[in-house]
Design a protein around this motif. Sequence first.
Motif, PDB file in Angstrom:
ATOM      1  N   ASN A 271       4.181 -29.351   2.546  1.00  0.00           N
ATOM      2  CA  ASN A 271       3.393 -29.376   3.767  1.00  0.00           C
ATOM      3  C   ASN A 271       3.543 -28.134   4.625  1.00  0.00           C
ATOM      4  OD1 ASN A 271       5.970 -29.744   4.634  1.00  0.00           O
ATOM      5  ND2 ASN A 271       5.646 -31.751   5.532  1.00  0.00           N
ATOM      6  N   ALA A 272       4.133 -27.087   4.108  1.00  0.00           N
ATOM      7  CA  ALA A 272       4.332 -25.880   4.912  1.00  0.00           C
ATOM      8  C   ALA A 272       3.323 -24.786   4.575  1.00  0.00           C
ATOM      9  CB  ALA A 272       5.756 -25.364   4.736  1.00  0.00           C
ATOM     10  N   GLY A 273       2.262 -25.125   3.841  1.00  0.00           N
ATOM     11  CA  GLY A 273       1.232 -24.147   3.516  1.00  0.00           C
ATOM     12  C   GLY A 273       1.520 -23.376   2.248  1.00  0.00           C
ATOM     13  N   THR A 274       0.757 -22.322   2.073  1.00  0.00           N
ATOM     14  CA  THR A 274       0.890 -21.503   0.864  1.00  0.00           C
ATOM     15  C   THR A 274       1.774 -20.289   1.119  1.00  0.00           C
ATOM     16  OG1 THR A 274      -1.014 -20.117   1.357  1.00  0.00           O
ATOM     17  CG2 THR A 274      -1.440 -22.155   0.128  1.00  0.00           C
ATOM     18  N   LEU A 275       2.271 -19.744   0.043  1.00  0.00           N
ATOM     19  CA  LEU A 275       3.049 -18.515   0.144  1.00  0.00           C
ATOM     20  C   LEU A 275       2.166 -17.369   0.629  1.00  0.00           C
ATOM     21  CD1 LEU A 275       5.703 -17.030  -0.202  1.00  0.00           C
ATOM     22  CD2 LEU A 275       5.173 -16.784  -2.641  1.00  0.00           C
ATOM     23  N   GLU A 276       0.899 -17.392   0.260  1.00  0.00           N
ATOM     24  CA  GLU A 276      -0.037 -16.361   0.713  1.00  0.00           C
ATOM     25  C   GLU A 276      -0.109 -16.325   2.240  1.00  0.00           C
ATOM     26  OE1 GLU A 276      -4.469 -14.972  -0.468  1.00  0.00           O
ATOM     27  OE2 GLU A 276      -4.256 -17.095   0.026  1.00  0.00           O
ATOM     28  N   LYS A 277      -0.283 -17.479   2.859  1.00  0.00           N
ATOM     29  CA  LYS A 277      -0.376 -17.534   4.323  1.00  0.00           C
ATOM     30  C   LYS A 277       0.948 -17.122   4.974  1.00  0.00           C
ATOM     31  CE  LYS A 277      -1.890 -20.288   8.144  1.00  0.00           C
ATOM     32  NZ  LYS A 277      -2.776 -21.345   8.577  1.00  0.00           N
ATOM     33  N   TYR A 278       2.056 -17.555   4.384  1.00  0.00           N
ATOM     34  CA  TYR A 278       3.370 -17.201   4.912  1.00  0.00           C
ATOM     35  C   TYR A 278       3.586 -15.691   4.892  1.00  0.00           C
ATOM     36  CZ  TYR A 278       8.439 -17.071   5.453  1.00  0.00           C
ATOM     37  OH  TYR A 278       9.711 -16.786   5.895  1.00  0.00           O
ATOM     38  N   VAL A 279       3.236 -15.053   3.791  1.00  0.00           N
ATOM     39  CA  VAL A 279       3.402 -13.597   3.665  1.00  0.00           C
ATOM     40  C   VAL A 279       2.474 -12.875   4.643  1.00  0.00           C
ATOM     41  CG1 VAL A 279       3.069 -11.624   2.118  1.00  0.00           C
ATOM     42  CG2 VAL A 279       4.289 -13.646   1.314  1.00  0.00           C
ATOM     43  N   GLN A 280       1.236 -13.326   4.760  1.00  0.00           N
ATOM     44  CA  GLN A 280       0.291 -12.698   5.693  1.00  0.00           C
ATOM     45  C   GLN A 280       0.779 -12.819   7.132  1.00  0.00           C
ATOM     46  OE1 GLN A 280      -3.348 -14.757   4.786  1.00  0.00           O
ATOM     47  NE2 GLN A 280      -3.929 -13.299   3.186  1.00  0.00           N
ATOM     48  N   THR A 281       1.305 -13.988   7.490  1.00  0.00           N
ATOM     49  CA  THR A 281       1.788 -14.233   8.852  1.00  0.00           C
ATOM     50  C   THR A 281       3.014 -13.391   9.175  1.00  0.00           C
ATOM     51  OG1 THR A 281       0.954 -16.490   8.770  1.00  0.00           O
ATOM     52  CG2 THR A 281       2.618 -16.028  10.425  1.00  0.00           C
ATOM     53  N   ASN A 282       3.845 -13.150   8.180  1.00  0.00           N
ATOM     54  CA  ASN A 282       5.117 -12.446   8.390  1.00  0.00           C
ATOM     55  C   ASN A 282       5.142 -11.042   7.804  1.00  0.00           C
ATOM     56  OD1 ASN A 282       6.836 -14.649   9.645  1.00  0.00           O
ATOM     57  ND2 ASN A 282       5.991 -15.658   7.850  1.00  0.00           N
ATOM     58  N   LEU A 283       3.976 -10.478   7.568  1.00  0.00           N
ATOM     59  CA  LEU A 283       3.875  -9.160   6.960  1.00  0.00           C
ATOM     60  C   LEU A 283       4.687  -8.128   7.748  1.00  0.00           C
ATOM     61  CD1 LEU A 283       2.476  -7.873   4.552  1.00  0.00           C
ATOM     62  CD2 LEU A 283       0.619  -7.226   6.059  1.00  0.00           C
ATOM     63  N   GLY A 284       5.515  -7.389   7.037  1.00  0.00           N
ATOM     64  CA  GLY A 284       6.337  -6.359   7.665  1.00  0.00           C
ATOM     65  C   GLY A 284       7.650  -6.876   8.232  1.00  0.00           C
ATOM     66  N   ARG A 285       7.829  -8.191   8.275  1.00  0.00           N
ATOM     67  CA  ARG A 285       9.059  -8.769   8.827  1.00  0.00           C
ATOM     68  C   ARG A 285       9.905  -9.466   7.780  1.00  0.00           C
ATOM     69  NH1 ARG A 285       6.451 -12.250  13.524  1.00  0.00           N
ATOM     70  NH2 ARG A 285       4.935 -12.474  11.876  1.00  0.00           N
ATOM     71  N   LEU A 286       9.432  -9.479   6.540  1.00  0.00           N
ATOM     72  CA  LEU A 286      10.171 -10.167   5.488  1.00  0.00           C
ATOM     73  C   LEU A 286      11.209  -9.232   4.873  1.00  0.00           C
ATOM     74  CD1 LEU A 286       7.191 -11.937   3.695  1.00  0.00           C
ATOM     75  CD2 LEU A 286       8.892 -12.977   5.189  1.00  0.00           C
TER      76      LEU A 286
ATOM     77  N   GLU B 108      14.463 -11.903   0.892  1.00  0.00           N
ATOM     78  CA  GLU B 108      13.571 -13.053   0.868  1.00  0.00           C
ATOM     79  C   GLU B 108      12.448 -12.859  -0.156  1.00  0.00           C
ATOM     80  OE1 GLU B 108      11.471 -16.186   3.900  1.00  0.00           O
ATOM     81  OE2 GLU B 108      11.996 -14.218   4.663  1.00  0.00           O
ATOM     82  N   LEU B 109      11.929 -11.656  -0.242  1.00  0.00           N
ATOM     83  CA  LEU B 109      10.891 -11.368  -1.234  1.00  0.00           C
ATOM     84  C   LEU B 109      11.432 -11.543  -2.649  1.00  0.00           C
ATOM     85  CD1 LEU B 109       9.296  -8.228   0.450  1.00  0.00           C
ATOM     86  CD2 LEU B 109       8.359 -10.562   0.375  1.00  0.00           C
ATOM     87  N   LEU B 110      12.659 -11.100  -2.866  1.00  0.00           N
ATOM     88  CA  LEU B 110      13.289 -11.272  -4.177  1.00  0.00           C
ATOM     89  C   LEU B 110      13.524 -12.750  -4.483  1.00  0.00           C
ATOM     90  CD1 LEU B 110      15.808  -8.303  -4.195  1.00  0.00           C
ATOM     91  CD2 LEU B 110      13.785  -8.586  -5.636  1.00  0.00           C
ATOM     92  N   ARG B 111      13.865 -13.525  -3.468  1.00  0.00           N
ATOM     93  CA  ARG B 111      14.068 -14.961  -3.659  1.00  0.00           C
ATOM     94  C   ARG B 111      12.754 -15.634  -4.062  1.00  0.00           C
ATOM     95  NH1 ARG B 111      14.513 -19.885  -0.493  1.00  0.00           N
ATOM     96  NH2 ARG B 111      13.627 -18.763   1.265  1.00  0.00           N
ATOM     97  N   PHE B 112      11.650 -15.248  -3.403  1.00  0.00           N
ATOM     98  CA  PHE B 112      10.340 -15.766  -3.785  1.00  0.00           C
ATOM     99  C   PHE B 112      10.058 -15.455  -5.256  1.00  0.00           C
ATOM    100  CE2 PHE B 112       8.800 -15.132   0.800  1.00  0.00           C
ATOM    101  CZ  PHE B 112       9.011 -16.459   1.131  1.00  0.00           C
ATOM    102  N   ALA B 113      10.269 -14.212  -5.636  1.00  0.00           N
ATOM    103  CA  ALA B 113       9.998 -13.788  -7.014  1.00  0.00           C
ATOM    104  C   ALA B 113      10.852 -14.576  -7.999  1.00  0.00           C
ATOM    105  CB  ALA B 113      10.247 -12.289  -7.156  1.00  0.00           C
ATOM    106  N   ARG B 114      12.115 -14.767  -7.669  1.00  0.00           N
ATOM    107  CA  ARG B 114      13.021 -15.503  -8.555  1.00  0.00           C
ATOM    108  C   ARG B 114      12.587 -16.953  -8.692  1.00  0.00           C
ATOM    109  NH1 ARG B 114      17.602 -18.680  -8.612  1.00  0.00           N
ATOM    110  NH2 ARG B 114      19.051 -18.202 -10.271  1.00  0.00           N
TER     111      ARG B 114
END
Length: 75
Positions: A2-17, A21-27
Amino acid sequence: CNAGTLEKYVQTNLGRLPDSELLRFAREIALGMKHLHKSTIIHRDLALRNVLLSGYVYCPPLTRHDTSHSLTRSH
C-alpha cells in the motif's frame, strides 16, 4: 502493498536517495527475479512502475501478471 510503486518513490525523492538505498532496491529486485527464475517464471516487464512498496518491506515485483510467462523445461 500500500505504499505505491518504486517509480513514484524514486520520482518523489529524486536526488535525495543515498547510494546504499539504491543498491538495496537493486538487490531486493534481483532476489525477487531470482526467485521467479527458480520457479520457471519470466516476468517480461520489469520496471519501477511494477515494483510495489509496502512501507519498507517490498512485495514481489509481480504487479503485471499478464506479462509473466511460465516455462516448462524439456529434458
